[in-house]
Structure formats: structure tokens, C-alpha cells
Design an enzyme around this catalytic site. Structure first.
Site, PDB file in Angstrom:
ATOM      1  N   GLU A   1       4.238  21.188 -41.259  1.00 44.47           N
ATOM      2  CA  GLU A   1       4.623  22.595 -41.449  1.00 44.47           C
ATOM      3  C   GLU A   1       4.917  22.946 -42.910  1.00 44.47           C
ATOM      4  OE1 GLU A   1       6.931  23.622 -37.358  1.00 44.47           O
ATOM      5  OE2 GLU A   1       8.041  22.356 -38.736  1.00 44.47           O
TER       6      GLU A   1
HETATM    7  C1  TNX Z   1       8.573  21.314 -34.918  1.00 42.22           C
HETATM    8  S1  TNX Z   1       7.469  18.549 -34.860  1.00 42.22           S
HETATM    9  C2  TNX Z   1       8.957  20.570 -36.007  1.00 42.22           C
HETATM   10  C3  TNX Z   1      10.397  20.370 -36.276  1.00 42.22           C
HETATM   11  C4  TNX Z   1      11.262  21.165 -35.348  1.00 42.22           C
HETATM   12  C5  TNX Z   1      10.709  21.072 -33.939  1.00 42.22           C
HETATM   13  C6  TNX Z   1      11.551  21.760 -32.915  1.00 42.22           C
HETATM   14  C7  TNX Z   1       7.417  18.797 -36.298  1.00 42.22           C
HETATM   15  C8  TNX Z   1       6.616  17.833 -36.986  1.00 42.22           C
HETATM   16  N1  TNX Z   1       8.082  19.855 -36.792  1.00 42.22           N
HETATM   17  O1  TNX Z   1      10.684  20.686 -37.611  1.00 42.22           O
HETATM   18  O2  TNX Z   1      12.546  20.665 -35.390  1.00 42.22           O
HETATM   19  O3  TNX Z   1       9.429  21.647 -33.938  1.00 42.22           O
HETATM   20  O4  TNX Z   1      11.080  21.504 -31.626  1.00 42.22           O
END
Ligand code: TNX
Length: 521
Positions: free
Chosen positions: A337
Site C-alpha cells: 500500500e
Molecule cells: C491491509 S495487509 C493492510 C494493513 C491493515 C489491514 C487491516 C496489508 C499488507 N496491509 O496495513 O492493517 O489491511 O485489515
């Protein structure tokens, strides 16, 4: 007088008779090893339909001179005591014929897996033979699950437990069987972490991934960049006080896990998810201005500056210090992300970060986005949301850890009435968490799969009680998917075995979710 004596004698005989009859009444014992509710279910189980009678003062014998062999025997002694209240003695074996519970390393015929064990339970002896000490430790977990929750004889003085006889031969399907805990969104202290590690060990998991840094907090002491914790650890989601582990405390966690044959995988998330670091050091920002600390939930706004050499000095220092206090071969660099990082900057950044990790003699794990970079076949890609990325990783020769958010994210609510948790990847009831086939995910096929990891993100999770509620019972299902051969995976059978775990959960005071899809005992 004579009459009285006769009547009295008669009554006495009757009392004696009934007492004897009731004492000899076969107690309600389970003696069919193949009917035991083991999780994860073993590869091979052969019942011999008798019982080993476990009593106080049973010897637990270990062989060899290593500290670890002794540790394992004492670990078993203490766990058996916790479960039964009985006293056991851990002792080095002097004589091959010593009977009790015998723990030893000896290759099991043609089975090469290091974690393999063979558990043999006879009327008067129990043997756990491991391909390695790690194998013995996994076998111990099986034995512990075979200990009934109640003594056969309820009198405290004669407490004993019957263990069904037979033989189990067992080894894992996947090498990597893990769970992740996010200590950045909410901080958890050392005792909570150790408890979490214990829970993993009971179900034969062998990796503990600890998500140490994120926008909301930096949780590990870095001596060359002290403001990361002096400033960057001071909050968490919701604005609480946060916290961090000193390097000494972190080493303690690593050692605690290692003794249970669990490798710690530390994650330093980058280049996004870095607000806590950016707030601690203005020079890490492209505009050289430090943002405020952040205690919200939304992410995707932060990035390290991909063009500045100070960024790579920072990463080199951080990775170097983490590498020094980590016994496992992996360092997780996140990479997810990074919405605030230009795509080309992202590729450039990840390539550099991977080479820094490799330079410190560690291998890299990253979330599936990193598959877009020039990854080498030693890098492990962790699938969480993008199947295309994951397939790309496989074409580049990388192995994959499966953490599909839709079925393995333990922060997803069970139902829409679950108080804790999020819903973005869907609701995840206990049956859904179990009912998926690892080798069909993104059509990867078993040979490209390194293993499975279930993740607990903690935006809504604040206490050990909360952790337990979200991971129990789903984590048992993940352990079975990761350990047991595909042919034993069956929800209808699993849910019966799971139903029987409630007694253990209760005796361990675990705050578990009593899912209505299971007929709990
Ligand atoms: C996605 S999974 C994210 C996390 C969040 C999570 C909450 C991932 C690699 N990134 O930063 O905490 O969703 O479910």
C-alpha cells in the site's frame, strides 16, 4: 448378640461387595487413538486400543547433553503439570530400557522432514522419536493434546490419566506455518507476545511474524536512530501511549520463540506505512519537514523519500541492527500500500531495500506488491490481495506465503455482529476460515507455496483478551491447513474435533469465539 453379629457381618459384606463392584466398574475411558480430536490432524494414526496410565512421578527421559534437550523435557514436565496437576521428573536417560516418557532424536526410516516425529504409546511406555529436536517438540504438542481433561480417579491422591495407545507418524505439509501480530497499531507488552508465541507452538506453527513499524508507531529500539522510539513510539491508534521493545527485550522474544522452534520474522514496513519514522526524522521526508505523529486508521499517505541517499543509510542502519538481533534468516520489508510513492520510485526503492537486506546476510519477505520489482528467487512474496502480483512472483522464481485477506485475516469480523474487527475483506466465520484449498489459491500449485500465514492487524484490537477472541478458534484451522496432508482436510470432520477443544480453551482461560457453526462440548 449372635444374631446382631450375623446381621452386622452380612451388611458389611454387602457394603464391601458393592464397593468392589463399583470400583471395578470399567471407567468411561477413551482408548481409541484414531478417534482422538487432534489439531492439526496427523499424517498417520494407528490405534492399539489399550491405555497408558499417566500418574504422578512418571519420568520424562531425554538423551544427549544439550541444554535444549533438557529444556524440552522440562517444558513437557511443566506443561503436563499445568494440565493435570501431577508431578513429573525430567531426567537424563541412563538405561535404554528406562520406562516413562522417552524423548530422543533418531531418523524415522525414509522420512526426511526435520520436523517429523513418531509418537509411540504402549501400556507402560511412551516414546517420542524426532528427526530432530524440533520434531520431538512437535510430537510433544500431540501428546499434550491426548491428555484427557479429567482424571480417571477423582480422588486427589490417586489422580491418573489414561492415554490411548498406538502410534502416530507425522510431519508437516508446508515448511512455513505462521501467524502475524501487528504491534504498531496497538502495542502489546512482552508477556502478551510470549503468550501469543505459546499459542502458536501448541498447534505446531513455526513462524511468528511481528509487524514492528507502521504509520501509528515505531516499536523497536534502533540505537543509531534513537528518536524512532524516543518520539515515534509514543502513540498508537486512538491516541494511547504506545510503547516499544528495547533490543534486549526483542532478543528475549527471539530466544523465547526459538526454544519453541518458532522463528521470529521481524517486519519493518517501507516505503509506505512510515509516518512514525517520518515524524521522528525530518530528513527522511522529501520536503524535509517532519509530520505530526498519527493515531488514525486510514493509511497510504506516507512514504520515505526514494531519491535521497539518507533514506538508504537509514535502511542500512535499521536493517543492520535488526539483523544482529534476529536469529532467523528473514527480514520482512513490507512494501504494501505505498500509494504515496511514485510507481518508478517504488520499484527503485524496493530493489535497493532488498539488496540491503541481502547484504546483511538475510533474505527478504515482502507483501505481494514487491513482485513488480526485480525480485530474485530467494525473495519470498506474501500474497494478501493481488493474485496477479503473486503469479508474477512465481514466474520470477520466488516462493509464496499465502495470506489471502478474504480467508486468513484474523482481524476480519466473524459475523456482522462481532464487536471487534474490520470487514473490508469480508466476514470470516470459522468454517470459511478453514474451507479453502491452499494449492488452488491463484492456481499456484503446491510446489510454489512456501506456506501459510494468518495475520492479526490490530486497529481495533487492544488487549490480550481481544487477541484471543479474534484468533481462537480460527488459528487452529490455519494450523491444520498448513500442517496436515490435503487428504485429511474436511470441515465436517474438523468441526467435531474443534468442538472438543472448548474444555482446553476453558481450562487455559482463553477468551474464544463460541461460533454457532460448531457444536461445542
Ligand atoms: C491491509 S495487509 C493492510 C494493513 C491493515 C489491514 C487491516 C496489508 C499488507 N496491509 O496495513 O492493517 O489491511 O485489515
Amino acid at each position: 448378640m449372635k444374631n446382631f453379629k450375623t446381621i452386622f457381618g452380612g451388611i458389611l459384606t454387602l457394603i464391601l461387595f458393592f464397593t468392589t463392584v463399583s470400583c471395578n466398574k470399567t471407567p468411561d475411558i477413551k482408548s481409541d487413538l484414531s478417534n482422538e480430536s487432534l489439531i492439526p490432524y496427523p499424517v498417520y494414526v494407528n490405534a492399539t486400543n489399550s491405555v497408558y496410565d499417566l500418574r504422578s512421578n512418571t519420568y520424562i527421559y531425554y538423551t544427549g547433553n544439550s541444554k535444549q534437550a533438557e529444556f524440552i523435557a522440562k517444558y513437557l514436565r511443566d506443561r503436563l503439570h499445568e494440565l493435570t496437576g501431577l508431578q513429573f521428573v525430567a531426567k537424563k536417560r541412563k538405561n535404554i530400557n528406562d520406562k516413562g516418557i522417552n524423548l530422543f532424536v533418531n531418523k524415522i526410516d525414509t522420512i526426511t522432514n526435520r520436523e517429523a516425529y513418531r509418537l509411540t504409546i504402549e501400556d507402560d511406555n511412551i516414546r517420542i522419536r524426532g528427526n530432530s529436536k524440533e520434531g520431538i517438540f512437535r510430537g510433544i504438542q500431540t501428546l499434550l493434546q491426548l491428555i484427557p481433561s479429567n482424571s480417571i480417579d477423582s480422588s486427589v491422591a490417586h489422580k491418573k490419566y489414561y492415554v490411548a495407545t498406538g502410534r502416530i507418524i507425522d510431519y508437516p505439509r508446508y515448511a512455513y506455518r505462521g501467524a502475524m501480530l501487528d504491534v504498531a497499531r496497538h502495542f502489546f507488552d512482552i508477556d502478551d507476545i510470549k503468550q501469543f508465541i505459546d499459542y502458536l507452538s501448541w498447534y505446531k506453527m513455526n513462524r511468528f511474524h511481528i509487524h514492528l513499524t507502521d504509520d501509528q508507531g515505531w516499536r523497536i529500539e534502533i540505537k543509531s536512530w534513537p528518536n524512532l522510539t524516543a518520539h515515534g513510539s509514543k502513540t498508537q491508534v486512538g491516541g494511547g501511549k504506545g510503547g516499544f521493545y528495547t533490543q534486549e527485550q526483542f532478543k528475549d522474544i527471539v530466544e523465547y520463540a526459538q526454544k519453541r522452534y518458532i522463528t521470529v520474522v521481524p517486519e519493518i514496513d517501507m516505503p509506505g506505512h512510515t509516518n512514525a519514522a517520518l515524524s521522528s526524522y525530518p530528513e527522511l521526508n522529501c520536503n524535509k519537514k517532519a509530520p505530526e505523529l498519527y493515531s488514525g486508521v486510514k493509511v497510504g499517505f506516507s512514504t520515505l523519500c526514494a531519491h535521497d541517499s539518507i533514506t538508504y543509510k537509514f535502511i542500512n542502519d535499521v536493517v543492520g541492527e535488526i539483523a544482529d538481533i534476529t536469529s532467523g534468516k528473514y527480514i520482512h520489508i513490507g512494501g504494501d500500500e505505498s500509494h504515496a510513492t511514485e510507481h518508478n520510485d517504488y520499484l527503485y526503492f524496493i530493489n535497493k531495500a532488498v539488496s540491503i537486506v541481502n547484504k546483511h546476510d538475510k533474505l527478504c519477505i515482502g507483501w505481494d506488491e514487491i513482485a513488480q520489482t526485480d525480485i530474485n528467487p530467494n525473495t519470498i512474496v506474501q500474497y494478501w490481495s493481488n493474485a496477479k502480483n503473486t503469479k508474477l512472483a512465481v514466474t520470477k522464481g520466488a516462493k509464496v506465503i499465502l495470506s489471502p485477506a478474504s480467508v486468513t485475516y484474523m482481524d476480519m469480523k466473524y459475523t456482522d455482529t462481532t464487536k471487534l474487527g474490520l470487514t473490508w475483506a469480508g466476514l470470516t466465520e470459522v468454517d470459511k476460515a478453514y474451507n479453502w484449498k491452499p494449492d488452488t489459491v491463484a492456481n499456484l500449485g503446491d510446489k510454489n507455496i512456501y506456506g501459510i500465514e494468518a495475520a492479526l492487524w490490530t486497529e481495533t484490537i487492544e488487549t490480550l483478551d481481544d487477541i484471543e477472541y479474534m484468533i481462537f478458534p480460527r488459528i487452529l484451522g490455519y494450523s491444520e491447513l498448513a500442517w496436515s496432508p490435503a487428504k485429511v482436510l474436511n470441515w465436517n470432520n474438523y468441526k467435531l474435533r474443534l468442538a472438543k477443544q472448548s474444555k482446553r480453551f476453558q481450562s487455559e482461560k482463553i477468551n474464544f469465539y463460541k461460533s454457532p457453526v460448531v457444536d461445542w462440548e
